[in-house]
Design a protein around this motif. Structure first.
Motif, PDB file in Angstrom:
ATOM      1  N   ASN A  96      -3.103  -8.672   2.407  1.00  0.00           N
ATOM      2  CA  ASN A  96      -1.652  -9.841   2.774  1.00  0.00           C
ATOM      3  C   ASN A  96      -0.707  -8.561   3.204  1.00  0.00           C
ATOM      4  O   ASN A  96       0.747  -8.465   4.147  1.00  0.00           O
ATOM      5  N   THR A  97      -0.182  -7.255   2.239  1.00  0.00           N
ATOM      6  CA  THR A  97       0.962  -6.627   2.775  1.00  0.00           C
ATOM      7  C   THR A  97       0.658  -6.192   3.683  1.00  0.00           C
ATOM      8  O   THR A  97       1.262  -5.117   4.518  1.00  0.00           O
ATOM      9  N   VAL A  98      -0.404  -5.491   4.032  1.00  0.00           N
ATOM     10  CA  VAL A  98      -1.112  -4.283   5.317  1.00  0.00           C
ATOM     11  C   VAL A  98      -0.294  -5.146   6.481  1.00  0.00           C
ATOM     12  O   VAL A  98      -0.223  -4.218   7.184  1.00  0.00           O
ATOM     13  N   GLN A  99      -1.217  -6.073   7.051  1.00  0.00           N
ATOM     14  CA  GLN A  99      -0.358  -7.403   7.576  1.00  0.00           C
ATOM     15  C   GLN A  99       0.915  -7.320   7.834  1.00  0.00           C
ATOM     16  O   GLN A  99       1.309  -6.539   8.965  1.00  0.00           O
ATOM     17  N   LEU A 100       1.715  -7.484   6.747  1.00  0.00           N
ATOM     18  CA  LEU A 100       3.006  -7.841   6.684  1.00  0.00           C
ATOM     19  C   LEU A 100       4.075  -6.592   7.119  1.00  0.00           C
ATOM     20  O   LEU A 100       4.552  -6.409   7.884  1.00  0.00           O
ATOM     21  N   THR A 101       3.264  -5.234   6.358  1.00  0.00           N
ATOM     22  CA  THR A 101       3.606  -3.979   7.273  1.00  0.00           C
ATOM     23  C   THR A 101       3.362  -4.166   8.493  1.00  0.00           C
ATOM     24  O   THR A 101       3.946  -2.831   8.914  1.00  0.00           O
ATOM     25  N   LEU A 102       2.197  -3.770   8.879  1.00  0.00           N
ATOM     26  CA  LEU A 102       2.105  -3.084  10.162  1.00  0.00           C
ATOM     27  C   LEU A 102       3.009  -4.304  11.156  1.00  0.00           C
ATOM     28  O   LEU A 102       3.596  -3.457  12.201  1.00  0.00           O
ATOM     29  N   VAL A 103       2.566  -4.838  10.755  1.00  0.00           N
ATOM     30  CA  VAL A 103       4.115  -6.147  12.139  1.00  0.00           C
ATOM     31  C   VAL A 103       5.275  -5.809  11.900  1.00  0.00           C
ATOM     32  O   VAL A 103       5.815  -5.333  12.979  1.00  0.00           O
ATOM     33  N   ALA A 104       5.853  -5.478  10.900  1.00  0.00           N
ATOM     34  CA  ALA A 104       7.392  -5.046  10.392  1.00  0.00           C
ATOM     35  C   ALA A 104       7.801  -3.025  11.442  1.00  0.00           C
ATOM     36  O   ALA A 104       8.563  -3.284  11.902  1.00  0.00           O
ATOM     37  N   ILE A 240       6.385   4.193   5.733  1.00  0.00           N
ATOM     38  CA  ILE A 240       4.831   2.948   5.758  1.00  0.00           C
ATOM     39  C   ILE A 240       4.428   2.484   4.775  1.00  0.00           C
ATOM     40  O   ILE A 240       4.978   1.353   4.212  1.00  0.00           O
ATOM     41  N   GLY A 241       5.306   3.731   3.640  1.00  0.00           N
ATOM     42  CA  GLY A 241       5.708   3.490   2.312  1.00  0.00           C
ATOM     43  C   GLY A 241       5.920   2.699   1.212  1.00  0.00           C
ATOM     44  O   GLY A 241       6.168   2.016   1.293  1.00  0.00           O
ATOM     45  N   GLY A 242       7.289   2.681   2.254  1.00  0.00           N
ATOM     46  CA  GLY A 242       8.742   2.316   2.518  1.00  0.00           C
ATOM     47  C   GLY A 242       8.072   0.249   2.721  1.00  0.00           C
ATOM     48  O   GLY A 242       8.798   0.278   1.493  1.00  0.00           O
TER      49      GLY A 242
END
Length: 307
Positions: A96-104, A240-242
């Protein structure tokens, strides 16, 4: 290049060990995991002693850390206080977080670089001033304020986008939290790109390329933009990590059960295995992102060579 990668990987080993050890010490030394398991209730002394013995909490911290790291290398991140293995919580949260991170990240990259290029090419003009005012405005507003405002107006009042994320996590549900998560980073990317473009556009190699009669689009995209993006890539790589670690507020607002949600629950309930396990993975993400950024330097600037 190969020797450089090997050397960087070897340099990452002590950084990983030192960082994870500090995290482990801060979590386990500053709290009582057994007391946190029982909450407001007072545990039976015999039961508490048995749990401490089973969790090796009576051993020195360095011994506990070595046992914990040995378990990590075997795929065992421990067990949360609710009885679920931490690796299962990661399997639910990280996608879930990876998907959100990619969109952001895509929003941050596309919008931030575009605004920065436009402002840098027209430095001192009205559009440059507008971009600077807009980015300053975005940086000045806290994330939780931006999140609730966009959720109310865009999601609830206007109905343009879903105001929260369902358990299925559809793409359109991630657009609004992605905008919120990328907001501050987007502003920094725009300002950094604008400054770099404004400095490099007066360089000798740009004047030479223009004097050779190259098309303006090629001068900007090939010569100007590639060299100007080096500091931007540095920021994006570390961000990315942030983005993953900083999604706690955004995930709480939009009801996304990702890494931020699990870290929040772990800290709130003093769930030490969950906190240490998730932060350990985030450390690996930071290190991998920094290595990728260093390798991208040679792609953007052919003058850079690795010994």
């Amino acid at each position: 290049m190969g020797r450089y990668v090997v050397r960087r990987l070897l340099q990452m080993v002590p950084v990983f060990i030192g960082t994870t050890f500090l995290i482990f010490v801060m979590v386990y030394a500053l709290g009582d995991p057994v007391a946190a398991m029982f909450g407001d209730r007072t545990p039976d002394p015999a039961t508490a002693a048995q749990i401490r013995e089973s969790l090796h909490l009576n051993d020195p911290l360095w011994s506990q850390y070595l046992q914990y790291m040995a378990g990590i290398f075997q795929g065992d991140f421990g067990t949360a206080f609710n009885g679920r293995p931490v690796i299962e919580l990661m399997g639910d949260a990280f996608p879930n977080t990876v998907q959100l991170t990619l969109v952001a990240f895509v929003i941050e990259l596309v919008v931030g670089v575009t605004l920065g290029v436009i402002a840098g090419m027209r430095r001192g003009r009205l559009i440059d001033t507008g971009v600077l005012v807009f980015t300053l405005f975005v940086i000045s507003i806290p994330t939780f304020v931006t999140g609730y405002l966009l959720q109310y107006f865009v999601g609830v009042k206007w109905g343009a986008l879903p105001p929260s994320v369902s358990t299925e996590v559809h793409f359109e549900e991630l657009i609004l939290p992605g905008i919120v998560l990328a907001g501050v980073s987007l502003a920094y990317v725009a300002r950094l790109t604008r400054t770099s473009i404004a400095e490099n556009i007066r360089s000798d190699y740009i004047r030479t390329a223009t004097a050779k009669g190259l098309p303006r689009r090629r001068v900007i995209s090939v010569h100007l933009l590639r060299n100007s993006l080096i500091p931007v890539v540095t920021f994006l790589g570390t961000d990315i990590g942030g983005l993953m670690a900083g999604a706690i507020v955004t995930e709480r607002i939009f009801n996304l059960q990702g890494v931020g949600y699990q870290l929040y629950q772990g800290i709130l309930r003093q769930n030490a295995p969950t906190v240490v396990g998730f932060v350990t993975v985030l450390v690996v993400v930071f290190l991998a992102a920094n290595l990728l950024v260093d390798l991208l330097y040679a792609v953007l600037d052919p003058r850079i060579r690795y010994a």
